[in-house]
Design an enzyme around this catalytic site. Structure first.
Site, PDB file in Angstrom:
ATOM      1  N   TYR A 144       0.811  -1.213   0.000  1.00 17.91           N
ATOM      2  CA  TYR A 144       0.000   0.000   0.000  1.00 17.91           C
ATOM      3  C   TYR A 144       0.852   1.274   0.000  1.00 17.91           C
ATOM      4  O   TYR A 144       0.358   2.360  -0.309  1.00 17.91           O
ATOM      5  CB  TYR A 144      -0.936   0.026   1.198  1.00 17.91           C
ATOM      6  N   LYS A 195       3.323 -15.409   2.035  1.00 16.71           N
ATOM      7  CA  LYS A 195       3.382 -16.226   0.825  1.00 16.71           C
ATOM      8  C   LYS A 195       4.855 -16.466   0.474  1.00 16.71           C
ATOM      9  O   LYS A 195       5.336 -16.144  -0.616  1.00 16.71           O
ATOM     10  CB  LYS A 195       2.647 -15.538  -0.332  1.00 16.71           C
ATOM     11  N   ASP A 228      -3.100 -18.057   1.650  1.00 16.37           N
ATOM     12  CA  ASP A 228      -4.281 -18.689   1.078  1.00 16.37           C
ATOM     13  C   ASP A 228      -4.794 -19.810   1.965  1.00 16.37           C
ATOM     14  O   ASP A 228      -6.005 -19.971   2.149  1.00 16.37           O
ATOM     15  CB  ASP A 228      -3.998 -19.184  -0.350  1.00 16.37           C
ATOM     16  N   ASP A 252      -5.215  -7.029   5.726  1.00 19.30           N
ATOM     17  CA  ASP A 252      -6.437  -6.364   5.285  1.00 19.30           C
ATOM     18  C   ASP A 252      -7.486  -7.402   4.878  1.00 19.30           C
ATOM     19  O   ASP A 252      -8.650  -7.348   5.287  1.00 19.30           O
ATOM     20  CB  ASP A 252      -6.095  -5.454   4.107  1.00 19.30           C
ATOM     21  N   ASP A 256     -10.915  -9.063   7.413  1.00 11.94           N
ATOM     22  CA  ASP A 256     -12.311  -8.979   6.985  1.00 11.94           C
ATOM     23  C   ASP A 256     -12.931 -10.371   6.893  1.00 11.94           C
ATOM     24  O   ASP A 256     -14.134 -10.555   7.160  1.00 11.94           O
ATOM     25  CB  ASP A 256     -12.416  -8.265   5.639  1.00 11.94           C
TER      26      ASP A 256
END
Length: 370
Positions: A144, A195, A228, A252, A256
């Site tokens: 970001y 990852k 994942d 992020d 959620d």
């Protein structure tokens, strides 16, 4: 009682002012009952700030935030500003600037399922009943904020979007320390999520996390998981987790995902913490995870509990008032047990109530016990 706890309130846009009014009622309760006193000031942020001053966060408000002991934040954004403003003036840039300039690098997002809401989750009750996990998201680095970034035109006239995932060892180390410190006060387990199989930065995350654990936290269990797989495990067996620590992007997304385990985004608070100052106190901002929800703004139907629980997190992490934080959390728990629900968490055989009535119920439960 001296008011030596300076709190800046930034209600923002959409449902922000409505939910903030109910959180302020809880703060007023503490003052009224002489349990704690707060020096409250208010300011504008997001679209409201743009409408008043032409920017989503003024330098004056930023200075006020930095000088405060803590910031209580509502929400920003809405369709009024979505298409009419350049990227750098959109409401969301206000909160991003606050995080960056206050160096709020650690975002704490708890996912707690209250007993009364076990049936409100989209998962089976037995998978989420009693759930209590914490996601620690790195907040000021990664994709970001990394450079280069932007949209460029190539030689053939086509365009290419570029964002860069970049982390230094120091950025990783400080947020990992926060996760380990939290785990020591909880159930003693940290899962670092990345990852590393396809991203070099993920490999660095693993190396730093392992080094910090081996050097300073041998009493804490450390495990690793690909992002994942973590998303899958959160909906398969969420109670396996205690503290999850991860990058800005993955945090992020995963937070959620974890939010829906609780039944609604309207139930989830968060804390964004900076480094401890010389006196030991951190710069900090507290906010509900949900957005500005412009479709229901002004209708007195929004869920104020995440904002109220964000204040509870403020009590715990900024003012070392764990007992008072538990007082607020228990009041929310008992309010839900009475059967009142805002529309986002309403269930059969429960009473659908307004934002105001939910606030009434929490304050009433506080009055019973304090």
């Amino acid at each position: 009682m001296p008011a030596n706890r300076k709190v800046l309130v930034l209600a923002g846009d959409g449902i922000g002012p409505e939910i903030m009014r109910q959180a302020l009622r809880v703060i007023e309760f503490f003052d009224r009952r002489h349990l704690a006193s707060f020096d409250i000031s208010e300011g504008l942020v997001g679209g409201a700030a743009y409408d008043a001053s032409g920017v989503p966060l003024t330098d004056e408000t930023l200075t006020q935030a930095v000088a405060s002991d803590a910031v209580l934040f509502g929400a920003v954004g809405g369709p009024k500003w979505d298409d009419s403003l350049p990227f750098e003036l959109r409401p969301e840039r206000g909160i991003l600037r606050l995080r960056k300039e206050m160096d709020l690098f650690a975002n704490l997002r708890p996912a707690v399922v209250f007993d009364a809401l076990a049936d409100a989750s989209s998962l089976k009750p037995e998978l989420v009943a009693g759930l209590d996990l914490m996601i620690v998201r790195e907040l000021t680095g990664g994709i970001y904020f990394g450079a280069p970034r932007g949209v460029e035109t190539l030689a053939d006239g086509s365009r290419r979007g570029v964002n860069t995932e970049v982390y230094t060892e120091a950025e990783i180390e400080r947020v990992v320390h926060v996760a380990f410190d939290l785990a020591r006060k909880r159930r003693g387990r940290v899962c670092e999520v990345d990852k590393a199989n396809v991203m070099e930065s993920g490999g660095l995350w693993r190396e730093v996390a392992q080094r910090v654990r081996d050097t300073d936290y041998r009493d804490v269990e450390l495990s690793f998981m690909y992002a994942d797989n973590c998303a899958m495990q959160l909906v398969r067996n969420p109670k396996q987790f205690d503290v999850i620590v991860t990058s800005n992007l993955f945090g992020d997304i995963l937070s959620d995902c974890a939010a829906m385990l609780t039944g609604s985004l309207g139930m989830l608070p968060s804390a964004s913490l900076g480094a401890p100052a010389a006196a030991g106190r951190r710069k900090a901002l507290y906010e509900p995870v949900h957005g500005s929800a412009p479709d229901i703004a002004g209708k007195d139907v929004a869920n104020p509990l995440a904002c109220i629980l964000s204040f509870a997190m403020m009590l715990r992490y900024s003012f070392d008032m764990a007992e008072e934080a538990e007082l607020v959390e228990d009041a929310v728990r008992r309010a839900l047990a009475t059967g009142v629900r805002t529309g986002d968490i309403v269930q059969p055989n429960t009473a659908r109530v307004s934002t105001r009535v939910m606030g009434d119920t929490v304050v009433r439960e506080l009055e019973k016990t304090a």
